[in-house]
Enzyme design. Structure first.
Site, PDB file in Angstrom:
ATOM      1  NE  ARG A 365      29.407  38.059  35.179  1.00  0.00           N
ATOM      2  CZ  ARG A 365      30.565  38.698  35.356  1.00  0.00           C
ATOM      3  NH1 ARG A 365      31.398  38.299  36.310  1.00  0.00           N
ATOM      4  NH2 ARG A 365      30.887  39.728  34.604  1.00  0.00           N
ATOM      5  CG  PHE A 381      36.976  31.817  45.213  1.00  0.00           C
ATOM      6  CD1 PHE A 381      37.808  32.224  46.257  1.00  0.00           C
ATOM      7  CD2 PHE A 381      37.024  30.487  44.811  1.00  0.00           C
ATOM      8  CE1 PHE A 381      38.686  31.333  46.852  1.00  0.00           C
ATOM      9  CE2 PHE A 381      37.896  29.585  45.412  1.00  0.00           C
ATOM     10  CZ  PHE A 381      38.723  30.002  46.435  1.00  0.00           C
ATOM     11  CG  ASP A 403      34.005  36.608  48.096  1.00  0.00           C
ATOM     12  OD1 ASP A 403      34.207  36.347  46.896  1.00  0.00           O
ATOM     13  OD2 ASP A 403      34.716  37.392  48.745  1.00  0.00           O
ATOM     14  CB  ALA A 433      36.924  29.223  49.529  1.00  0.00           C
ATOM     15  CG  ASP A 453      36.290  33.596  39.037  1.00  0.00           C
ATOM     16  OD1 ASP A 453      37.442  33.444  38.580  1.00  0.00           O
ATOM     17  OD2 ASP A 453      35.614  34.623  38.852  1.00  0.00           O
ATOM     18  CB  CYS A 493      42.123  35.347  36.846  1.00  0.00           C
ATOM     19  SG  CYS A 493      42.384  35.614  38.596  1.00  0.00           S
TER      20      CYS A 493
HETATM   21  N1  SAH Z   1      33.516  35.302  40.347  1.00  0.00           N
HETATM   22  C1  SAH Z   1      33.511  36.714  40.662  1.00  0.00           C
HETATM   23  C2  SAH Z   1      34.902  37.254  40.840  1.00  0.00           C
HETATM   24  C3  SAH Z   1      35.721  36.535  41.882  1.00  0.00           C
HETATM   25  S1  SAH Z   1      37.165  37.363  42.336  1.00  0.00           S
HETATM   26  C4  SAH Z   1      32.716  37.461  39.612  1.00  0.00           C
HETATM   27  O1  SAH Z   1      32.418  36.906  38.557  1.00  0.00           O
HETATM   28  O2  SAH Z   1      32.366  38.615  39.852  1.00  0.00           O
HETATM   29  C5  SAH Z   1      37.773  36.435  43.648  1.00  0.00           C
HETATM   30  C6  SAH Z   1      37.009  36.561  44.946  1.00  0.00           C
HETATM   31  O3  SAH Z   1      37.608  35.668  45.868  1.00  0.00           O
HETATM   32  C7  SAH Z   1      37.027  37.909  45.610  1.00  0.00           C
HETATM   33  O4  SAH Z   1      35.717  38.353  45.779  1.00  0.00           O
HETATM   34  C8  SAH Z   1      37.668  37.664  46.988  1.00  0.00           C
HETATM   35  O5  SAH Z   1      37.035  38.385  48.022  1.00  0.00           O
HETATM   36  C9  SAH Z   1      37.471  36.198  47.175  1.00  0.00           C
HETATM   37  N2  SAH Z   1      38.450  35.499  48.022  1.00  0.00           N
HETATM   38  C10 SAH Z   1      39.776  35.641  48.075  1.00  0.00           C
HETATM   39  N3  SAH Z   1      40.325  34.734  48.915  1.00  0.00           N
HETATM   40  C11 SAH Z   1      39.314  34.001  49.402  1.00  0.00           C
HETATM   41  C12 SAH Z   1      39.239  32.899  50.294  1.00  0.00           C
HETATM   42  N4  SAH Z   1      40.326  32.374  50.849  1.00  0.00           N
HETATM   43  N5  SAH Z   1      38.034  32.397  50.559  1.00  0.00           N
HETATM   44  C13 SAH Z   1      36.917  32.902  49.995  1.00  0.00           C
HETATM   45  N6  SAH Z   1      36.935  33.929  49.135  1.00  0.00           N
HETATM   46  C14 SAH Z   1      38.114  34.475  48.848  1.00  0.00           C
END
Ligand code: SAH
Length: 549
Positions: A365, A381, A403, A433, A453, A493
């Site tokens: 970040r 995400f 998200d 997404a 992410d 991840c």
């Molecule tokens: N970048 C964030 C963490 C992301 S975790 C941080 O730094 O805090 C992954 C995220 O992807 C989660 O919030 C989840 O809700 C979202 N997610 C999962 N599948 C998804 C999809 N198909 N489309 C959009 N978001 C999604």
């Protein structure tokens, strides 16, 4: 009370003078070799042939009348394992076993016999199968020289994992996992989570581990030190050391991971601290078994902190454990405010993802923040907006937070306000997404900086191919949406996705999108998520900062 008698290990019978191993205590009997012959002893209660303890100070040799060379005394032949024996197995006070036997088989005295020394419970009922604790060499010598009183609770049934021939190698390399295929046999009927000694085929002590009968990983090593016991002090010490290591980190945040499971010598324990709120997860049978001791250690180490358990993770099912969320101590606020590199963030510790926040992305970040000046940013995400808020703090023109989770985006808006960023600087988009990025591509929408992410797509080797497709798809979309000279921060991840494969997938996506890119920086999990050298599986988060032509 014997000196140095340690619970939960095998007894080695040592030659009093030379300290050489001359026998061993097995589950079925205590035996030792005299002039090449082996003898088993199961003395009856009150047996007149059973000697008392030899007098203290008896130097080197034991009393002649205590010797039964080469054969068991009448009526003391080894008995086959019987049903009643199992009670004792189940109830024995093994290492880490908390209940004491409800039935007292009362072997009060240990006798010594034989010119070279052996021990056995004097008044044990016939046929009971005892195993004694192994002694450090000095203790064993004392024992074989003099003998001493041994109480029931000092006699334990050994709980062991015996490693199959040739499968000890990973333990020699100090890898903490013991797969079921590497286990030749389980002795002493350990319960789920109990501590077992891990031995090689030749009886060599290798490690002390938590037993997970339901898991493919049947043992998780607590220690490779034969003298280290697993008890409340163990958890106090290991958690304390782990937290102390974090104090050396130059991290500008009041939210840190204090214990990262195997990489901090505590397989299955995750501990995060959000300001004054501790949130822990118990992922394994071993940590579940020691739950009370772990909580006690936390209370001692962090007396002023509130404590929340967030063991609502599906990996627990693999260990045969149900999920649990429990406020263990103190008041748990609905939202905890933390500060990370100058950004204020609200964390939903009770029902947010993981323990509430993705602490592992802290450094990335920061990297996004330093690349964001003047940029129009897509944080795909986004969860509660961390990357996007860091970008705004770094001077981004505006941020789109995308998200699938509406509550996460609600929190992103609250975080925006908390930091005083103007409402028009941030847009939230709730949805899938994959669909939204494709739609934007058709519309010709573009960005200067994109963060990808995604959640963990891979949870087994079988899902790797499908996951690879997912990563390629989303990266392809991102390359299409990036303006010339734009920057992509792309992450995986999934521990099972290796760095080289991930880079190849991203390269393929760029190729398909007709873009050229250069990796200008590799990113990884923040240093409060360390990777123990012998445990490469601890490295799960990988990221690429790519400059696109
Ligand atoms: N970048 C964030 C963490 C992301 S975790 C941080 O730094 O805090 C992954 C995220 O992807 C989660 O919030 C989840 O809700 C979202 N997610 C999962 N599948 C998804 C999809 N198909 N489309 C959009 N978001 C999604």
């Amino acid at each position: 009370m014997p000196h140095g008698l340690r619970l939960g290990r095998n007894l080695r019978l040592l030659d009093a003078e030379k300290g050489q191993k001359i026998g061993h205590a097995a589950r079925e009997r205590v035996s030792f070799a005299t002039a090449g012959r082996s003898t088993g002893f199961f003395p009856s209660p009150g047996s007149p042939t059973v000697p008392g303890a030899a007098p203290a100070g008896n130097s080197g040799k034991l009393q002649g009348q205590q010797s039964w060379p080469g054969h068991a005394p009448p009526g003391h032949e080894p008995q086959p394992d019987r049903a009643e024996d199992h009670d004792v197995h189940q109830q024995g006070a093994g290492d880490g076993q908390k209940e004491m036997p409800s039935r007292n088989p009362s072997p009060e005295i240990v006798g010594t016999c034989g010119a070279r020394g052996a021990i056995f419970p004097v008044d044990a009922p016939r046929g009971l199968t005892y195993v004694f604790g192994r002694l450090p060499v000095h203790g064993a010598q004392e024992l074989t020289l003099r003998g001493f009183p041994l109480r029931t609770k000092d006699i334990i049934v050994d709980q062991q994992l015996i490693i199959a021939a040739g499968r000890e190698k990973s333990l020699f390399r100090r890898h903490p996992w013991i797969f079921s295929g590497a286990v030749a046999s389980v002795k002493g009927r350990p319960k789920s989570g109990q501590t077992v000694d891990v031995l090689g085929q030749n009886g060599q002590w290798l490690a002390r581990a938590a037993f997970s009968p339901k898991s493919q990983i049947q043992g998780r090593v607590w220690t490779f030190d034969a003298d280290e016991r697993v008890d409340v002090e163990f958890f106090l010490r290991r958690i304390g050391q782990s937290a102390a290591r974090r104090r050396k980190l130059e991290t500008e945040s009041d939210a840190l991971r204090l214990v990262q499971s195997e990489s901090d010598g505590l397989p299955g324990l995750i501990l995060d601290r959000y300001a004054g709120v501790l949130v822990f997860q118990l992922l394994t049978a071993g940590t579940e078994f020691w739950r009370a001791e772990i909580i006690a250690a936390l209370r001692t180490l962090f007396p002023d902190d509130a404590i929340l358990e967030r063991s609502d993770v599906d990996v627990r099912a693999k260990e045969g454990l149900a999920e649990r969320i429990e406020a263990v101590h103190g008041e748990i606020p609905e939202l905890v405010e933390i500060r990370e590199n100058g950004v204020r963030l609200l964390v939903d510790v009770k029902s947010g993802h993981k323990t509430g926040f993705y602490l592992d992305q802290r450094d990335s970040r920061l990297a996004v923040g330093s690349a964001a000046a003047g940029a129009e940013v897509l944080n795909c995400f986004s969860y509660t907006g961390g990357f996007g808020l860091a970008a705004l703090r770094g001077g981004a023109k505006n941020v789109t937070q995308l998200d699938a989770s509406a509550p996460a985006l609600d929190l992103a808006v609250r975080n925006r306000d908390l930091n005083g960023f103007a409402p028009e600087s941030m847009t939230t988009v709730c949805g899938d997404a994959f669909q939204i990025l494709r739609a934007w591509r058709k519309e010709g929408r573009t960005f200067d900086l994109i963060v990808l992410d995604p959640p963990k797509f891979v949870d087994s080797k079988a899902s790797l191919v499908r996951a690879a497709r997912g990563y390629k798809d989303v990266n392809l979309c991102a390359f299409h949406l990036l303006r010339p000279g734009g920057r992509l921060f792309t992450f995986s991840c999934s521990g099972l996705m290796e760095d080289t494969l991930f880079q190849k997938i991203v390269a393929d996506a760029a190729l398909d999108a007709g873009r050229t890119g250069r990796i200008v920086r590799r990113l990884t999990q923040a240093p409060d998520h360390p990777v123990e050298l012998a445990f490469p599986e601890g490295a799960y988060l990988k990221g690429l900062e790519i400059e696109v032509e």
